[in-house]
Design a protein around this motif. Structure first.
Motif, PDB file in Angstrom:
ATOM      1  N   TRP A  78      -2.513  -5.945  -5.286  1.00 54.86           N
ATOM      2  CA  TRP A  78      -1.732  -4.875  -5.906  1.00 54.86           C
ATOM      3  C   TRP A  78      -0.851  -4.130  -4.909  1.00 54.86           C
ATOM      4  N   ARG A  79      -0.860  -4.542  -3.665  1.00 57.16           N
ATOM      5  CA  ARG A  79      -0.011  -3.889  -2.677  1.00 57.16           C
ATOM      6  C   ARG A  79       1.456  -4.258  -2.935  1.00 57.16           C
ATOM      7  N   SER A  80       2.353  -3.394  -2.503  1.00 58.69           N
ATOM      8  CA  SER A  80       3.797  -3.542  -2.739  1.00 58.69           C
ATOM      9  C   SER A  80       4.142  -3.435  -4.214  1.00 58.69           C
ATOM     10  N   ARG A  81       3.275  -2.745  -4.967  1.00 58.20           N
ATOM     11  CA  ARG A  81       3.555  -2.518  -6.393  1.00 58.20           C
ATOM     12  C   ARG A  81       3.506  -1.024  -6.721  1.00 58.20           C
ATOM     13  N   ARG A  82       3.787  -0.200  -5.706  1.00 56.81           N
ATOM     14  CA  ARG A  82       3.902   1.257  -5.827  1.00 56.81           C
ATOM     15  C   ARG A  82       2.576   1.969  -6.070  1.00 56.81           C
ATOM     16  N   CYS A  83       1.442   1.275  -5.951  1.00 50.52           N
ATOM     17  CA  CYS A  83       0.151   1.959  -6.116  1.00 50.52           C
ATOM     18  C   CYS A  83      -0.043   3.009  -5.030  1.00 50.52           C
ATOM     19  N   GLY A  84       0.275   2.643  -3.794  1.00 47.90           N
ATOM     20  CA  GLY A  84       0.136   3.594  -2.698  1.00 47.90           C
ATOM     21  C   GLY A  84       1.030   4.802  -2.887  1.00 47.90           C
ATOM     22  N   ALA A  85       2.251   4.575  -3.364  1.00 48.34           N
ATOM     23  CA  ALA A  85       3.177   5.677  -3.603  1.00 48.34           C
ATOM     24  C   ALA A  85       2.649   6.603  -4.695  1.00 48.34           C
ATOM     25  N   LEU A  86       2.059   6.035  -5.744  1.00 44.19           N
ATOM     26  CA  LEU A  86       1.485   6.851  -6.813  1.00 44.19           C
ATOM     27  C   LEU A  86       0.343   7.719  -6.281  1.00 44.19           C
ATOM     28  N   LEU A  87      -0.466   7.152  -5.415  1.00 43.93           N
ATOM     29  CA  LEU A  87      -1.581   7.918  -4.845  1.00 43.93           C
ATOM     30  C   LEU A  87      -1.064   9.037  -3.948  1.00 43.93           C
ATOM     31  N   MET A  88      -0.039   8.748  -3.153  1.00 53.94           N
ATOM     32  CA  MET A  88       0.531   9.800  -2.310  1.00 53.94           C
ATOM     33  C   MET A  88       1.163  10.898  -3.156  1.00 53.94           C
ATOM     34  N   ASP A  89       1.757  10.532  -4.286  1.00 50.39           N
ATOM     35  CA  ASP A  89       2.301  11.544  -5.194  1.00 50.39           C
ATOM     36  C   ASP A  89       1.193  12.459  -5.697  1.00 50.39           C
ATOM     37  N   ALA A  90       0.028  11.893  -5.988  1.00 50.17           N
ATOM     38  CA  ALA A  90      -1.102  12.704  -6.447  1.00 50.17           C
ATOM     39  C   ALA A  90      -1.596  13.628  -5.345  1.00 50.17           C
ATOM     40  N   VAL A  91      -1.637  13.120  -4.121  1.00 53.51           N
ATOM     41  CA  VAL A  91      -2.088  13.944  -2.992  1.00 53.51           C
ATOM     42  C   VAL A  91      -1.166  15.148  -2.812  1.00 53.51           C
ATOM     43  N   ARG A  92       0.132  14.906  -2.829  1.00 48.96           N
ATOM     44  CA  ARG A  92       1.098  15.982  -2.611  1.00 48.96           C
ATOM     45  C   ARG A  92       1.319  16.830  -3.866  1.00 48.96           C
ATOM     46  N   GLY A  93       0.914  16.310  -5.018  1.00 52.52           N
ATOM     47  CA  GLY A  93       1.118  17.019  -6.272  1.00 52.52           C
ATOM     48  C   GLY A  93      -0.146  17.689  -6.770  1.00 52.52           C
ATOM     49  N   ALA A  94      -0.966  16.933  -7.505  1.00 51.21           N
ATOM     50  CA  ALA A  94      -2.160  17.500  -8.133  1.00 51.21           C
ATOM     51  C   ALA A  94      -3.149  18.048  -7.109  1.00 51.21           C
ATOM     52  N   TRP A  95      -3.376  17.325  -6.015  1.00 53.11           N
ATOM     53  CA  TRP A  95      -4.322  17.809  -5.007  1.00 53.11           C
ATOM     54  C   TRP A  95      -3.831  19.111  -4.378  1.00 53.11           C
ATOM     55  N   ARG A  96      -2.575  19.096  -4.017  1.00 55.05           N
ATOM     56  CA  ARG A  96      -2.007  20.290  -3.369  1.00 55.05           C
ATOM     57  C   ARG A  96      -2.051  21.491  -4.312  1.00 55.05           C
ATOM     58  N   LYS A  97      -1.754  21.272  -5.595  1.00 56.31           N
ATOM     59  CA  LYS A  97      -1.785  22.357  -6.566  1.00 56.31           C
ATOM     60  C   LYS A  97      -3.206  22.879  -6.757  1.00 56.31           C
ATOM     61  N   ARG A  98      -4.177  21.978  -6.783  1.00 54.44           N
ATOM     62  CA  ARG A  98      -5.569  22.370  -7.014  1.00 54.44           C
ATOM     63  C   ARG A  98      -6.154  23.158  -5.855  1.00 54.44           C
TER      64      ARG A  98
END
Length: 233
Positions: A78-98
Motif C-alpha cells: 500500500w505504499r506510494s498510495r497516499r496512505c502515509g500522507a493521510l496519516l500525516m494529515d491526521a497527525v497535523r489535523g485531528a491530533w493537533r486539534k485534540r
C-alpha cells in the motif's frame, strides 16, 4: 481509536510488528494500557474490507506538552498510495486539534546509521517521506532509550519536529527552545530506563540539550550527512 480490541490487535500484528524490530516497538500491552488512559492515540487507514493497511501511533506527554509520533507505518503493498500522507494529515489535523501540543516530535532511523531491510523498510525512503512533509531534524545526537526488559537502545536515530507551536520556538525560526525538549527527554528516559543516561552517548546528548537561550537547531532534511549521529561506546 479509544480502546484496544481486534482492530488494534490487527494493527499491531500486521502493520506495526512487520515494520519495526523489537527494540523499536513498545509491547502491545503497554500500548493498550496507555490508550485506555488517554496517553496514546492510534489512527489507521483501512481497506475496503475494513482491514488496516497503515497506522500512526502517538504518545502524549501533558506534563511537557509534547506529542511523540512514535510509529507510522504502511503495509508494503500500500505504499506510494497516499496512505502515509493521510496519516500525516491526521497527525497535523485531528491530533493537533485534540491535544494542542507545543511540539509534535517523531523519531526515525538515521539513513547513514541503518541499512535498508526487506522486512522493516528503507531508512532513506523514510527520510525522503518526512522531508516531503516539511519535517525538520533537531540538532541532537539522539538515540531511542531501551523500551523495556530484554530490549536494547537504538542508536543512530533522528529526533525531528513535525510541528512546533509559536511558544516552542523561543522567538526564532530555525531553533526550538531547549528546556521543554530536555524536560521531555528526561521524562522519557526516566519512564523507560529509570534514570537519565550518564554513559558517553548519554552525556553527549545531554550536552547538546544544554543550549540555554540559543535553543536547539532545526535542520532541514536535505542531506543525511549534516545530521548528528549517535553511536554506542
Amino acid at each position: 481509536m479509544a480502546s484496544g480490541g481486534p482492530l488494534l490487535e490487527e494493527i499491531y500484528g500486521n502493520v506495526l510488528r512487520p515494520s519495526f524490530n523489537l527494540n523499536e516497538l513498545s509491547p502491545y500491552g503497554e500500548i493498550t494500557e496507555a490508550l485506555a488512559h488517554g496517553r496514546t492515540v492510534v489512527t489507521a487507514v483501512l481497506d475496503d474490507k475494513g482491514r488496516p493497511v497503515g497506522a500512526a501511533v502517538g504518545e502524549w506527554s501533558p506534563k511537557t506538552g509534547v506529542l511523540l509520533l512514535a510509529y507510522i507505518a504502511v503495509r508494503p503493498e500500500w505504499r506510494s498510495r497516499r496512505c502515509g500522507a493521510l496519516l500525516m494529515d491526521a497527525v497535523r489535523g485531528a491530533w493537533r486539534k485534540r491535544f494542542q501540543p507545543s511540539f509534535i516530535l517523531v523519531e526515525f532511523e538515521h539513513p547513514l546509521a541503518h541499512r535498508s531491510d526487506a522486512r522493516h523498510g528503507d531508512p532513506r525512503a523514510r527520510f525522503r517521506f518526512y522531508a516531503r512533509h516539511g519535517v525538520r531534524a533537531l540538532g541532537l545526537p539522539y538515540f531511542q532509550p531501551s523500551l523495556g526488559s530484554g530490549r536494547e537502545r537504538v542508536y543512530g536515530m533522528v529526533l525531528a519536529a513535525v510541528h512546533v507551536a509559536p511558544t516552542g520556538t523561543g522567538g526564532h525560526v530555525d531553533t526550538v527552545a531547549s528546556a521543554p525538549i530536555r524536560e521531555f527527554l528526561t521524562d522519557y528516559f526516566l519512564r523507560t530506563e529509570g534514570e537519565v543516561p550518564t554513559d558517553p552517548a548519554g552525556r553527549r546528548l545531554w550536552r547538546a540539550l544544554e543550549h540555554g537561550d540559543a535553543g536547539i537547531s532545526l535542520i532541514g532534511l536535505t542531506d543525511p550527512a549534516i545530521l548528528p549521529v549517535s553511536r554506542p561506546e
